[in-house]
Scaffold this active site. Structure first.
Site, PDB file in Angstrom:
ATOM      1  CG  HIS A  14      30.227 -38.231 -35.276  1.00 57.12           C
ATOM      2  ND1 HIS A  14      31.107 -39.470 -35.329  1.00 57.12           N
ATOM      3  CD2 HIS A  14      30.282 -37.637 -34.004  1.00 57.12           C
ATOM      4  CE1 HIS A  14      31.768 -39.518 -34.081  1.00 57.12           C
ATOM      5  NE2 HIS A  14      31.256 -38.339 -33.347  1.00 57.12           N
ATOM      6  CG  HIS A  16      30.004 -35.595 -29.334  1.00 57.30           C
ATOM      7  ND1 HIS A  16      30.103 -36.637 -28.596  1.00 57.30           N
ATOM      8  CD2 HIS A  16      30.627 -35.503 -30.549  1.00 57.30           C
ATOM      9  CE1 HIS A  16      31.172 -37.484 -29.536  1.00 57.30           C
ATOM     10  NE2 HIS A  16      31.170 -36.873 -30.611  1.00 57.30           N
ATOM     11  CE  LYS A 100      32.033 -43.576 -31.881  1.00 54.09           C
ATOM     12  NZ  LYS A 100      32.086 -42.062 -31.698  1.00 54.09           N
ATOM     13  CG  HIS A 137      37.578 -42.386 -31.394  1.00 52.73           C
ATOM     14  ND1 HIS A 137      37.126 -40.874 -31.373  1.00 52.73           N
ATOM     15  CD2 HIS A 137      38.733 -42.511 -31.418  1.00 52.73           C
ATOM     16  CE1 HIS A 137      38.268 -40.209 -31.389  1.00 52.73           C
ATOM     17  NE2 HIS A 137      39.299 -41.313 -31.466  1.00 52.73           N
ATOM     18  CG  HIS A 175      35.605 -38.609 -35.910  1.00 46.54           C
ATOM     19  ND1 HIS A 175      36.489 -39.841 -35.903  1.00 46.54           N
ATOM     20  CD2 HIS A 175      35.251 -38.796 -34.624  1.00 46.54           C
ATOM     21  CE1 HIS A 175      36.631 -40.322 -34.656  1.00 46.54           C
ATOM     22  NE2 HIS A 175      35.755 -39.551 -33.770  1.00 46.54           N
ATOM     23  CG  LEU A 220      41.568 -36.329 -29.859  1.00 46.66           C
ATOM     24  CD1 LEU A 220      41.421 -37.096 -28.519  1.00 46.66           C
ATOM     25  CD2 LEU A 220      43.007 -36.507 -30.426  1.00 46.66           C
ATOM     26  CG  ASP A 248      33.438 -35.455 -33.947  1.00 50.47           C
ATOM     27  OD1 ASP A 248      32.782 -35.686 -32.919  1.00 50.47           O
ATOM     28  OD2 ASP A 248      34.540 -35.493 -33.949  1.00 50.47           O
TER      29      ASP A 248
HETATM   30  N1  LIG Z   1      35.957 -35.214 -31.569  1.00 50.97           N
HETATM   31  C1  LIG Z   1      36.455 -34.827 -30.262  1.00 50.97           C
HETATM   32  O1  LIG Z   1      37.242 -34.188 -30.401  1.00 50.97           O
HETATM   33  N2  LIG Z   1      35.686 -34.853 -29.342  1.00 50.97           N
HETATM   34  C2  LIG Z   1      34.462 -35.623 -29.105  1.00 50.97           C
HETATM   35  C3  LIG Z   1      34.744 -37.036 -28.815  1.00 50.97           C
HETATM   36  C4  LIG Z   1      34.976 -37.922 -30.360  1.00 50.97           C
HETATM   37  O2  LIG Z   1      34.189 -37.681 -31.105  1.00 50.97           O
HETATM   38  O3  LIG Z   1      36.040 -38.453 -30.357  1.00 50.97           O
HETATM   39  C5  LIG Z   1      33.707 -35.033 -27.885  1.00 50.97           C
HETATM   40  O4  LIG Z   1      32.874 -35.772 -27.166  1.00 50.97           O
HETATM   41  O5  LIG Z   1      34.424 -33.861 -27.132  1.00 50.97           O
HETATM   42 ZN   LIG Z   2      32.603 -37.527 -31.844  1.00 53.85          ZN
HETATM   43 ZN   LIG Z   3      35.630 -39.909 -31.755  1.00 57.70          ZN
END
Ligand SMILES: NC(=O)N[C@@H](CC(=O)O)C(=O)O
Ligand SMILES: [Zn+2]
Ligand SMILES: [Zn+2]
Length: 345
Positions: A14, A16, A100, A137, A175, A220, A248
């Site tokens: 996971h 970003h 997703k 999510h 997460h 989150l 995450d």
């Molecule tokens: N985890 C987070 O707080 N933020 C994530 C999005 C997500 O995974 O929910 C993001 O893309 O910034």
């Molecule tokens: Zn995420």
């Molecule tokens: Zn998320």
């Protein structure tokens, strides 16, 4: 006392990475630790088609230093308008490993997410049939539900019914942050799994709210109370293959975090594996780290384990106060303080 740990090279299930010129600031940290990563599609605009995912994959590959060999595993972002044919295209592309589900408005860049899961049943049918995992999510967006309860309520209101209707759908609850989520995953069939972040293993909501509001600990689902953290540690260190590593890591510019309405997301890729090692060591379960980090994820996704290894040594190092992030800067998790384990280069 264990001072060196050699592990089969792990993967991040996971992640970003965002897009554009900041990719070269972000991709290398993951590539040094992990062989592969599931790349979240919540860009602006989101990655909703196979063509977009393949183009994004090329931009990620171009952002890594030569010989790193990091492999991005792409995903598609479900919207109210996703069609079953897109699932077939994704599966046939050979580069898309999951789809997703963001409930509309649930988190960062989720505005294009799903409003009515019921209308997507043909798409879910296609996912189930093709055994392409649905990554979730898991938080309700109902404004009347307390933010600390949104994961638990999502499981009851949406996830349980979904699995009832699609019993063979492969689902990763992403997460997870609560004892209830741990119990739900443990009780589920073999096609249900969950990722756990390093920050939810190491921190509770005091980090966010005690002694002044700490925006760099805002993510989150939001950090929960200590009993939930303990339930997550127990799950991650249990050896149960339904729980695996997903950082995450979610970078946001310092200016977007330190403001009146700060973005959700914690950046941890610079020390992700090292931080998991801390959490496992504190639980007296270092011997369980390799399964969680390197075996359970490939097992769930039906992919081979990595062939090479990484080594961690117990030599503390100080995380920089901030890191480059395009024209801006990024505050990394533990910025300016020590991490107990070090990655041997
Ligand atoms: N985890 C987070 O707080 N933020 C994530 C999005 C997500 O995974 O929910 C993001 O893309 O910034
Ligand atoms: Zn995420
Ligand atoms: Zn998320």
């Amino acid at each position: 006392m264990v001072t060196t740990l050699q592990l089969t090279r792990p993967d991040d299930w996971h992640l970003h990475l965002r897009d554009g010129k900041i990719l070269t600031d972000i991709v290398p940290a993951t590539g040094r630790r992990f062989a592969r990563a599931i790349i979240m599609p919540n860009l602006r605009p989101p990655i909703t088609t196979t063509a977009q995912a393949l183009a994004y994959r090329k931009r990620i590959l171009a952002a890594q230093p030569k010989n790193l060999g990091f492999e991005p595993l792409m995903t598609l972002y479900l919207t109210d308008n996703t069609i079953p044919e897109e699932i077939t295209r994704a599966r046939n592309s050979g580069h898309i490993y999951a789809v997703k589900l963001y409930p509309a408005g649930a988190t960062t860049n989720a505005d294009f997410g799903v409003n009515h899961l019921g209308k997507l049943y043909p798409v879910l049918e296609a996912l189930q049939q093709q055994q392409l995992p649905l990554l979730v999510h898991g938080e309700v967006t109902d404004p009347t539900v307390d933010i600390f309860d949104r994961e638990r309520v999502f499981i009851d209101r949406h996830l349980s019914p979904l699995l009832h209707d699609f019993p063979a759908l492969r689902v990763v609850l992403e997460h997870i942050t609560t004892q209830e989520a741990v119990e739900f995953i443990k009780a589920g069939a073999h096609n249900i799994a969950a990722t756990i972040t390093p920050h939810h293993l190491l921190l509770n909501r005091n980090a966010l709210l005690a002694g002044g509001i700490q925006p760099h600990y805002y993510c989150l689902p939001v950090l929960k109370r200590e009993t939930h953290r303990q339930a997550l540690v127990a799950a991650a260190t249990s050896g149960n293959p339904k729980f695996f590593l997903g950082t995450d890591s979610a970078p946001h510019a310092k200016t977007a975090k330190e403001t009146a309405c700060g973005c959700a997301g914690i950046y941890n890729s610079h020390a992700a594996l090292e931080l998991y090692a801390e959490a496992f060591e504190e639980a007296g379960a270092l011997e369980k780290l390799e399964g969680f980090a390197s075996f359970h994820g490939p097992g769930f996704y039906g992919l081979p384990r990595n062939q090479d290894t990484v080594t961690l040594t117990k030599i503390p190092w100080q995380v920089p106060d901030s890191l480059p992030y395009g024209d801006d800067t990024l505050i990394p998790l533990r910025g300016g303080t020590m991490v107990a384990w070090r990655l041997a280069e």
